[in-house]
Enzyme design. Structure first.
Site, PDB file in Angstrom:
ATOM      1  N   GLY A 228     -69.799 -19.241 -79.829  1.00  9.98           N
ATOM      2  CA  GLY A 228     -68.793 -19.464 -80.852  1.00  9.98           C
ATOM      3  C   GLY A 228     -68.304 -20.890 -80.791  1.00  9.98           C
ATOM      4  CB  ALA A 229     -66.225 -22.936 -79.736  1.00 16.09           C
TER       5      ALA A 229
ATOM      6  CG  HIS B  62     -61.240 -19.434 -76.243  1.00 15.67           C
ATOM      7  ND1 HIS B  62     -61.205 -18.165 -75.710  1.00 15.67           N
ATOM      8  CD2 HIS B  62     -62.214 -20.091 -75.560  1.00 15.67           C
ATOM      9  CE1 HIS B  62     -62.114 -18.069 -74.745  1.00 15.67           C
ATOM     10  NE2 HIS B  62     -62.746 -19.240 -74.639  1.00 15.67           N
ATOM     11  CD  GLU B  63     -64.049 -23.070 -77.027  1.00 21.49           C
ATOM     12  OE1 GLU B  63     -64.417 -23.710 -76.027  1.00 21.49           O
ATOM     13  OE2 GLU B  63     -64.268 -21.850 -77.159  1.00 21.49           O
TER      14      GLU B  63
ATOM     15  CG  HIS C 204     -62.129 -23.410 -72.091  1.00 19.98           C
ATOM     16  ND1 HIS C 204     -62.239 -22.757 -70.883  1.00 19.98           N
ATOM     17  CD2 HIS C 204     -62.727 -22.610 -73.018  1.00 19.98           C
ATOM     18  CE1 HIS C 204     -62.882 -21.612 -71.067  1.00 19.98           C
ATOM     19  NE2 HIS C 204     -63.180 -21.495 -72.347  1.00 19.98           N
TER      20      HIS C 204
ATOM     21  CD  GLU D  46     -65.199 -18.836 -71.090  1.00 21.72           C
ATOM     22  OE1 GLU D  46     -64.384 -18.662 -72.028  1.00 21.72           O
ATOM     23  OE2 GLU D  46     -65.947 -19.813 -71.032  1.00 21.72           O
TER      24      GLU D  46
END
Length: 840
Positions: free
Chosen positions: A256-257, A290-291, A294, A313
């Protein structure tokens, strides 16, 4: 090629310290290969020996300090290094092959305009396809990159551009210390949009053929990006530390990314070219968040080895959902998580391949790749949400900030994080919590037991926790218990379930003597990771009460409980279909409608015999058509329910008419994506052939159109078409990852069971060899998509058992077949149970 083991990585990590990479890439050499030169400076124990990893097309030269070494010493992907000094300089030159698998240096030629685009995908251990490296996450080092590219191209990477001394020559500033799996670059005639926010430069990239669509979506993408940055800066003391925040929408991307610092990669499906629902926009926003999470979990502080994947994750999943809900217009992201994401986690945790959120040991990188699943993402995030409920948000965030400060630009482990959290929450047994929640696999079930007196008051309410015999661990849970009354009022109590105190049966003493509610919901608020089973009276009341519940999160938990009970064979799928017919038309949340239709469809297709399946699909199609008629024209609900009606429908004349522009519902745009959905359904029903697919592909000469056409061609109910598709699935390595996957996805359909019956044994005979033709990531995805999931028969299970008895399976194919076989076991059991009821 051998996969790096944890033992090897630990030994190498004790011998060497990498101080820098200087990488020079020449991308001007043609369509097949590029030149790579890397200078690695590292310290070592004098006299030690180790190896560096590289996967070249041709290894040209290796020089260690003053000595030229023999390129022929390379074995598989390992080049031996001996007689190391305290300070070492290693230079490796090679010709590298471009890939068509989304790994290494992926090369894509856009069918829309013939332009070429490159991107580097180094995850999980594929930087070796770009330059030689000590490829493990705990050997972080700065990277200084220079690139020679065709003049007129744009090149971007993890760090900002330092200079462009000549046309086509790009020099980048040194990065902060990075793990090798986060190296990236993009190169090509990219369409770029730039902005800034709070002192941080922003950049967004896509290929030129998508430029009009990106420009139309840019305001929302940048708004979400700014909002998420602001929220993370409120949560964390450490600001975003990687210079420009770039986001590149990449063609044929596997994930997804990917959280590459400075230049996040996202699949370019997120650049919407057709109408989408708000649920799809929320999914893009959550992916962006989400990214971004990270940048702290994974990039600023990196796991030491893949056994602590959850530190990447699970935290990104939790924080991505949380920040989306708190900072953007998509304030119901937890509702989406409760149904869509947790269904993924529950399914993964109950399969034979289940594993702890934080395993004690991941033997090698190949095993680490397998753990990128619903456990490491969804279950881990749900466990973190439970931790916050138990620990308190203030202590949780204080622990995280202490963790960042202690391990900034370094590596950390589970033990390191627990130390930081324990210091922020004295008196809490974090290690005891971790032992049950992180080190133990499988999921608990919370079942309500209710006794009501003749006067309509509770005499006893208890929540009983159970665990499967294979993993008999009971866990502490902090949960909400909701009481939903007939007059619409709701009472919610938050309680602690402590199996050490009550043995797993927690009596809610405060409810004795209270008026009984129409529906009692354990885990109201969705604070914990546990399956929920309602008491019989609540089950009976569900069809009447569910449509009127005001809280979408409660509805998500209830839909999830019904779907899970059907999956486990405790609720007949026909009863689930009846619930859809009676309750779904009142649903106001598009994401719940989409997810209920999607999750129930796999049960309808596999758990029901053909006649019952046909009846169920008629009900679903009729329900969706009714909802579409009542929805606002042009809105998300109309689009979602029209898609549901198309997927389940059998009215060929109606579908053909929509493609021709006849009798289209007011407000509905039959655009490129909807046209492909309609055409695929017509192909499955035998109402459209290859000529129609070819014409549609000619009208949509895009990469997405090519993928949709491949899926449709594989779905043709024709022996020659099936054989051609099967050859692509098991033998073709010339096509790109996405085209092969689209072909595999389009192959099997319940309506074509007789036509494809001969391919069921062929899957088990041919997939092992097919997997060895491709990289593990693509091979595993193709094996999963190509599995004969609709061949619900004991003979299919016997073929799976015979395959699993072989010793030549890749780890990925073994896991795919093991899990898919377990799904078929459940489907067969459900069919057998229905047959037994009918027989009596």
């Amino acid at each position: 090629m051998p996969s790096l083991t944890r033992v090897e990585a630990t030994a190498r990590g004790e011998l060497i310290t990498v101080t820098s990479y200087q990488v020079d890439l020449d991308l001007t050499g043609g369509a097949e290969r590029f030149r790579s030169r890397v200078t690695i400076r590292f310290r070592a124990t004098p006299g030690a020996e180790t190896f560096v990893e590289v996967k070249p097309a041709t290894l040209l030269a290796v020089r260690l300090d003053d000595d030229d070494l023999d390129p022929g010493a390379l074995v598989d992907n390992r080049y031996p290094l001996t007689g190391l000094r305290a300070e070492n300089t290693l230079v490796v030159e090679a010709e590298m092959a471009y890939s068509n698998t989304g790994e290494g240096m992926h090369r894509f030629v856009d069918p829309a305009d013939g332009e070429t685009y490159l991107y580097a995908m180094s995850f999980l251990d594929e930087v070796q396809r770009i330059f030689a490296a000590f490829d493990q996450p705990d050997l972080k080092a700065p990277v200084t990159l220079t690139v020679t590219a065709p003049p007129g191209w744009t090149v971007a990477a993890n760090a900002d551009v330092a200079a462009t001394p000549a046309p086509g020559r790009w020099e980048f500033a040194p990065t902060v210390p990075l793990p090798t799996y986060l190296f990236t670059l993009v190169a090509g005639p990219w369409h770029v949009r730039r902005d800034s926010h709070d002192g941080i430069p922003l950049a967004v990239y896509c290929r030129r053929s998508l430029a009009p669509y990106l420009d139309a979506e840019l305001a929302e993408i940048l708004t979400v990006t700014r909002q998420c940055l602001d929220r993370f800066h409120q949560l964390f003391a450490e600001r975003y530390p990687f210079g420009t925040y770039g986001q590149a929408f990449l063609p044929e991307f596997n994930l997804g990314a990917m959280e590459n610092p400075g230049l996040v990669g996202l699949r370019d499906d997120y650049v919407f070219r057709s109408a989408v629902t708000d649920a799809e926009r929320e999914r893009r926003a959550t992916t962006i968040a989400h990214e971004m999470a990270h940048m702290w979990f994974g990039d600023l502080v990196t796991m030491r080895w893949w056994d602590d994947l959850w530190l990447n994750e699970s935290f990104a999943e939790y924080l991505g959902t949380r920040v989306t809900a708190e900072a953007t217009r998509f304030d119901r992201a937890w509702t989406t998580f409760a149904l869509r994401r947790k269904a993924w986690g529950y399914a993964a945790d109950q399969r034979p391949s289940t594993h702890p959120v934080a395993p004690e040991e991941v033997v090698d990188a190949a095993e680490g790749l397998l753990n990128f699943d619903g456990i490491s993402y969804a279950k881990g995030a749900a466990v973190l949400r439970q931790l916050v409920a138990w620990l308190g948000d203030e202590a949780f965030l204080a622990g995280l900030n202490a963790h960042f400060a202690a391990h900034r630009f370094g590596n950390a482990t589970l033990a390191d994080l627990l130390d930081s959290l324990a210091a922020a929450a004295p008196g809490r047994d974090l290690r005891g919590w971790a032992a049950r929640w992180l080190r133990q696999a499988q999921v608990n079930t919370l079942r309500a037991e209710v006794a009501v007196a003749a006067d309509g008051r509770y005499t006893e309410v208890a929540i009983v926790q159970s665990a499967p015999a294979s993993h008999p661990v009971l866990r502490p849970h902090r949960v909400g218990v909701g009481r939903y009354h007939a007059d619409g009022t709701v009472t919610r109590d938050e309680v602690d379930l402590d199996p050490d105190v009550d043995g797993g049966r927690t009596v809610l003493t405060g409810l004795a003597g209270q008026p009984a509610a129409r529906l009692l919901l354990p885990n109201d608020g969705d604070l914990t990771f546990a399956k929920v089973r309602l008491d019989p009276a609540s089950v009976d009341a569900l069809p009447l009460l569910l449509p009127d519940l005001a809280d979408p999160l409660a509805r998500a938990v209830l839909w999830g409980a019904a779907l899970d009970a059907a999956t486990d064979g405790e609720l007949p799928v026909t009863a689930l279909v009846t619930l859809i017919e009676t309750a779904l038309p009142a649903e106001t949340e598009v994401v719940l409608v989409e997810d209920v239709l999607s999750l129930s469809r796999s049960l309808i297709d596999r758990y029901l015999e053909p006649a019952a399946r046909a009846t169920a699909l008629e009900v679903v199609a009729r329900t969706c058509a009714r909802m579409a008629s009542a929805a606002s024209p042009g809105g998300s609900m109309q689009l979602a329910t029209v898609r549901g009606a198309v997927a389940a429908g059998t009215d060929v004349d109606l579908l053909v008419g929509w493609l021709a522009g006849r009798d289209v519902p007011a407000g509905l745009a039959v655009d490129a994506e909807l046209r492909w959905r309609v055409l695929r359904r017509l192909v499955v029903l035998g109402a459209a052939g290859a000529a129609v697919i070819d014409a549609e592909a000619a009208a949509d000469p895009s990469a997405t159109g090519a993928e949709r056409a491949a899926r449709c061609r594989a779905a043709l109910p024709d022996l020659a078409a099936k054989e051609a598709a099967w050859e692509i699935v098991v033998r073709d390595t010339a096509l790109s990852n996405r085209l092969v996957e689209a072909t595999a996805e389009g192959f099997w359909h319940p309506e074509q069971a007789e036509l494809t019956a001969g391919y069921v044994p062929r899957y088990f005979a041919e997939m092992p060899a097919a997997a060895h033709l491709r990289t593990p990531w693509v091979a595993d995805e193709v094996a999963k998509l190509a599995y004969p999931e609709f061949a619900v028969a004991q003979s299919t299970r016997e073929s799976a058992a015979a395959l699993l008895a072989r010793d030549d399976l890749t780890p990925g194919v073994r896991r795919v077949v093991t899990d898919a076989d377990d799904d078929l076991r459940r489907a067969l059991a459900a069919r057998t149970a229905v047959a037994a009821i009918v027989a009596t």
